[in-house]
Design an enzyme around this catalytic site. Structure first.
Site, PDB file in Angstrom:
ATOM      1  N   TYR A 118      -2.988   2.138  20.161  1.00  0.00           N
ATOM      2  CA  TYR A 118      -1.776   2.648  19.526  1.00  0.00           C
ATOM      3  C   TYR A 118      -0.949   3.437  20.545  1.00  0.00           C
ATOM      4  O   TYR A 118      -1.066   4.658  20.675  1.00  0.00           O
ATOM      5  CB  TYR A 118      -2.104   3.525  18.321  1.00  0.00           C
ATOM      6  N   PRO A 173      -5.474  -1.350   3.838  1.00  0.00           N
ATOM      7  CA  PRO A 173      -6.104  -1.347   2.512  1.00  0.00           C
ATOM      8  C   PRO A 173      -5.156  -1.689   1.370  1.00  0.00           C
ATOM      9  O   PRO A 173      -5.617  -2.016   0.279  1.00  0.00           O
ATOM     10  CB  PRO A 173      -6.622   0.089   2.379  1.00  0.00           C
ATOM     11  N   LEU A 174      -3.861  -1.602   1.617  1.00  0.00           N
ATOM     12  CA  LEU A 174      -2.899  -1.963   0.572  1.00  0.00           C
ATOM     13  C   LEU A 174      -2.493  -3.420   0.702  1.00  0.00           C
ATOM     14  O   LEU A 174      -2.453  -4.151  -0.277  1.00  0.00           O
ATOM     15  CB  LEU A 174      -1.670  -1.050   0.643  1.00  0.00           C
ATOM     16  N   GLY A 175      -2.193  -3.853   1.922  1.00  0.00           N
ATOM     17  CA  GLY A 175      -1.935  -5.258   2.198  1.00  0.00           C
ATOM     18  C   GLY A 175      -0.927  -5.889   1.270  1.00  0.00           C
ATOM     19  O   GLY A 175       0.087  -5.301   0.895  1.00  0.00           O
ATOM     20  N   GLY A 191       8.744  -7.605  -2.248  1.00  0.00           N
ATOM     21  CA  GLY A 191       9.233  -8.938  -2.546  1.00  0.00           C
ATOM     22  C   GLY A 191       8.153  -9.968  -2.795  1.00  0.00           C
ATOM     23  O   GLY A 191       8.444 -11.126  -3.069  1.00  0.00           O
TER      24      GLY A 191
END
Length: 292
Positions: free
Chosen positions: A56, A203-205, A211
């Site tokens: 990162y 984790p949300l993906g 949309g």
């Protein structure tokens, strides 16, 4: 130990809902100042697990966390990852698990994070061009030298995890996983059986993709409406319920999203909601994308 905490390696207590720092802007300016404010707020809200990596920004993310949080609270765990470097033919990022690279990245991380020891170090990826025994052996040597406390892996199969555990103790696995993305279900099962922390990245993906029009996404949204919550909160609450070894690390650079994510720990899903979510699953891709 209550359901909101987990002991990594059996002794390192952290909040089960962590924070992924990958999304934080690090360039000087207003965005960086907001990044610092967001990560400080995460700690104020009780987050004690923060995930970063050398990848990162080539260490810039680690430096940001140091600026924001040092001296660190006693209960805060900052875990970082090594094994990806700008050592490609044209200086591009590539997997690089050579022992000298891993050692150098750990030394750099210790300096940037101003730590004497990295309590949890994760191998960002297994480099297929370097013998696994050399990669794990190097991490084990760093642990034995006191520079690393515990060792974790990222993006591994259940078979790779089993082989790794034959040569060194593995206390965490960081794979992509979520309510509509369960390719790594066998890895989660292996972690649960062994008491290994499972840190789902992304984790949300697709569960909250803007949309998105899949049936799975619509079902998550419908449950959120029924509970007066957001789709992100439903997705995180499901992960926390799914297994006690799951430690989600949602990331955001926005204060409102941070508050929303942390509040998910208080959301209770009824059995009927959990049953509906259990039935969801996206088709498994051949290999994960992204650069977590």
């Amino acid at each position: 130990m209550d359901s909101t905490t987990f002991r990594i390696g059996g002794d390192l207590a952290v909040s089960r809902l962590g924070f992924g720092a990958m999304r934080l802007p690090t360039e000087p300016g207003a965005d960086r100042e907001q990044s610092i404010a967001v990560v400080r707020r995460a700690v104020e809200l009780g987050v004690t697990l923060i995930d970063t990596a050398f990848l990162y920004g080539g260490g810039a993310n680690e430096q940001l966390l140091t600026e924001a949080l040092y001296p660190y609270p006693d209960d805060l765990l900052i875990t970082t990852k090594v094994g990806v470097a700008q050592t490609g033919p044209e200086g591009e990022w590539r997997l690089d698990g050579r022992p000298e690279v891993l050692r150098d990245q750990v030394e750099q991380a210790l300096r940037r994070l101003r730590m004497d020891r990295i309590e949890l170090l994760q191998l960002h990826r297994v480099d297929p061009e370097v013998p696994v025994a050399d990669q794990l052996g190097t991490l084990r040597e760093l642990r034995d030298a006191g520079k690393v406390g515990r060792i974790g892996l990222s993006e591994v199969s259940a078979a790779e995890l089993a082989r790794a555990r034959e040569s060194v103790e593995i206390v965490s696995v960081q794979n992509r996983y979520g309510v509509v993305d369960r390719e790594h279900e066998p890895v989660l099962a292996a972690c649960a059986a062994a008491g290994i922390a499972f840190l789902p990245w992304r984790p949300l993906g697709a569960a909250v993709a803007p949309g998105a029009a899949s049936g799975d996404t619509a079902e998550v949204a419908a449950i959120a409406d029924e509970l007066g919550a957001t789709a992100a909160q439903v997705a995180l609450a499901w992960l926390l319920h799914r297994s006690p070894v799951i430690l989600p690390i949602p990331g955001t650079a926005r204060p409102d999203h941070l508050e929303e994510n942390v509040a998910a720990a208080e959301l209770r899903l009824a059995p009927a909601h959990r049953e509906r979510l259990e039935r969801l699953a996206a088709p498994a891709p051949s290999r994960p994308g992204g650069s977590h």
